[in-house]
Design an enzyme around this catalytic site. Structure first.
Site, PDB file in Angstrom:
ATOM      1  N   LYS A 255      98.283   9.021  99.364  1.00  0.00           N
ATOM      2  CA  LYS A 255      97.390   7.900  99.619  1.00  0.00           C
ATOM      3  C   LYS A 255      96.156   7.974  98.731  1.00  0.00           C
ATOM      4  O   LYS A 255      95.522   6.980  98.450  1.00  0.00           O
ATOM      5  CB  LYS A 255      96.994   7.878 101.095  1.00  0.00           C
ATOM      6  CG  LYS A 255      98.128   7.401 101.998  1.00  0.00           C
ATOM      7  CD  LYS A 255      97.657   7.087 103.386  1.00  0.00           C
ATOM      8  CE  LYS A 255      97.549   8.322 104.227  1.00  0.00           C
ATOM      9  NZ  LYS A 255      97.222   8.046 105.621  1.00  0.00           N
ATOM     10  N   ARG A 256      95.814   9.186  98.299  1.00  0.00           N
ATOM     11  CA  ARG A 256      94.630   9.327  97.457  1.00  0.00           C
ATOM     12  C   ARG A 256      94.879   8.770  96.059  1.00  0.00           C
ATOM     13  O   ARG A 256      94.001   8.222  95.440  1.00  0.00           O
ATOM     14  CB  ARG A 256      94.217  10.799  97.357  1.00  0.00           C
ATOM     15  CG  ARG A 256      93.077  11.166  98.308  1.00  0.00           C
ATOM     16  CD  ARG A 256      92.852  12.649  98.341  1.00  0.00           C
ATOM     17  NE  ARG A 256      94.042  13.340  98.830  1.00  0.00           N
ATOM     18  CZ  ARG A 256      94.688  14.303  98.174  1.00  0.00           C
ATOM     19  NH1 ARG A 256      94.263  14.720  97.019  1.00  0.00           N
ATOM     20  NH2 ARG A 256      95.775  14.853  98.686  1.00  0.00           N
TER      21      ARG A 256
END
Ligand code: GLU
Length: 495
Positions: A255-256
């Site tokens: 997700k980063r």
């Protein structure tokens, strides 16, 4: 042997932020199998990691899975015979099993402080030996251990992993799998919360889970889980470890680093849930008709076979998803397309909420022109801004007109407007015929492109719009003429 009971599978997300696309991927495969088998699919919330817990995350999981049509039979919001389905509400359930493991010598208390463990790990790394707990606490009483450095008064409980721990197991997708030797895993933290490893085994057993279907990142944990099942005298479930979704560069989707790791991103971008579901299915599964790329959940479920699950990390190719989405967008009825498009126009501030009857009529009229032109619904506002924007906010782009035609722009726009004044029946065909007559060889003698660009800028503004005659027809006589004349006027910037 007891006769096999009904299939029960689960997805067990941890509410640590925006739901990960992997949660949908796992849910899809669990549910496809459960439905084929006439079994049940559970949603269990694994919220024992209090440091990473986010309160709004659980609702987002529900919302995004519902959006995809992946519904569960039992869960925290639905209840069920094995409630509660939220691990933080089951803390009393885990403790007796920990006590039993301690009493049987399969687990021990560990009083090592965080600082000592960090130091130990750093030393091991420096010496280039495998990292892992060095068992300083094994066989010691609290008093004995307290006499040594690095003592913490709040102990954790660790598994005493035997030397002969079996390291291979049979996986439904991969056949025989070998995993590395596990460390003495912490199963109960000093705050009294179980770790994932204990809670997952206790809950999978108590909730009657027959098949554990999860991501391949858990393969290395499976020997620990099998030990716990065996020590507690419980029947082992079957395991299926799905290949992880990967970025185009083969790295794990996080997700980063990748917005497409967040399920809400697909909603924001205007992917259709049926397209995303098909895409996720295609990433991990192939139908018996090997070339068939477009399929429904029902088709996937009906044909479901673990042998058809890919083991090679599927690449999350957004171009492919865009192609699939375009297909599903074009399949929608015009009314359905309009309904799904509406929130995107509202979010862009082009249509009021609730929409007026006029706005809905304008939307219905423009749908046939744009439905084939978008891959994702978030592209729509730009395409139709010219039609929905308030006249005062409409920005003509005279610079583009001047650039296209230089000194002659005003004349072109005026000639087009004059010709349009005479159009009786305001349709795309009549509009085109009138303007062509005025600007092309029978009129000003312009090439089609030269005749087109300033009008496009005048009527469509800075945004792109559907084909020009259709745009003018939809915009109506009054607004079209006003825009053409304004662009041609000195303060419209074109001379
Ligand atoms: N809570 C784990 C996760 O977030 C579930 C893993 C499992 O399915 O066993 O991935």
């Amino acid at each position: 042997m007891t006769s096999p009971g009904p299939v029960r599978v689960r997805v067990a997300p941890s509410p640590t932020g925006d739901p990960h696309v992997g949660t949908a991927y796992m849910s899809l495969f669990n549910l496809a199998f459960a439905r084929q088998q006439g079994g049940q699919f559970l949603l269990r919330v694994e919220d024992t990691d209090r440091a990473r817990f986010r309160a709004d995350s659980e609702q987002q999981v529900y919302d995004t899975l519902h959006w995809l049509g992946l519904d569960w039979d039992e869960g925290p919001d639905k209840g069920g015979p094995y409630a509660p389905y939220r691990q933080s509400e089951r803390l009393d359930t885990y403790r007796p099993h920990v006590d039993r493991l301690l009493a049987d010598g399969h687990a021990y208390l560990c009083w090592c402080s965080g600082e000592r463990l960090t130091q130990m790990r750093e030393d091991q790394q420096k010496r280039k030996v495998p990292t892992g707990y060095d068992r300083l606490c094994v066989g010691k009483t609290e008093a004995e251990r307290a006499a040594l450095p690095g003592f913490s008064p709040t102990p954790v409980v660790r598994m005493l992993v035997p030397d002969d721990v079996p390291l291979s197991f049979v996986d439904l997708v991969r056949g025989e799998v070998h995993a590395p030797r596990p460390d003495d895993q912490v199963i109960l933290k000093s705050d009294g919360f179980p770790t994932y490893h204990l809670a997952v085994v206790v809950d999978d057993h108590l909730m009657g889970i027959t098949h554990v279907v999860r991501g391949e990142e858990w393969i290395s944990s499976t020997p620990k889980h099998l030990l716990l099942f065996d020590w507690l005298g419980w029947e082992r479930p079957e395991f299926a470890h799905m290949p992880l979704l990967r970025n185009v560069d083969k790295s794990k989707i996080s997700k980063r680093k990748n917005p497409a790791a967040r399920l809400t991103w697909f909603q924001e971008q205007g992917y259709l849930p049926e397209a995303l579901l098909n895409f996720l299915g295609l990433l991990g599964y192939s139908l018996p008709e090997a070339d068939k790329e477009i399929f429904t959940f029902e088709e996937m479920s009906a044909s479901f076979d673990w042998k058809r699950v890919n083991t090679v990390g599927p690449v999350f190719d957004l171009d492919k998803l865009g192609w699939l989405n375009g297909h599903y967008v074009r399949e929608l009825s015009e009314a359905d397309f309009a309904e799904r498009a509406l929130p995107f126009l509202q979010r862009a501030g082009l249509v009021a909420d609730p929409a007026s009857a006029d706005q809905l009529a304008a939307l219905a009229a423009v749908v046939p022109l744009v439905q084939t032109r978008v891959a994702v619904l978030s592209e729509l506002p730009d395409l139709v801004r010219f039609l929905f924007v308030a006249e005062d906010d409409f920005a003509v782009d005279p610079a583009a007109a001047v650039k296209a035609l230089g000194e002659g722009s005003a004349a072109v726009l005026t000639a087009a407007a004059d010709a349009l004044e005479g159009v009786q029946d305001w349709s795309a065909e009549k509009v085109q015929a009138a303007v062509d007559g005025a600007l092309l060889e029978d009129g000003l003698g312009l090439k089609r492109g030269k005749a087109y660009t300033p009008r496009r800028a005048a009527v469509g503004g800075a945004s792109s719009a559907p084909p020009l005659p259709e745009s003018i027809a939809l915009l109506g006589r009054e607004r079209s003429l006003q825009r053409l004349r304004a662009a041609a006027s000195p303060d419209g910037g074109v001379r």
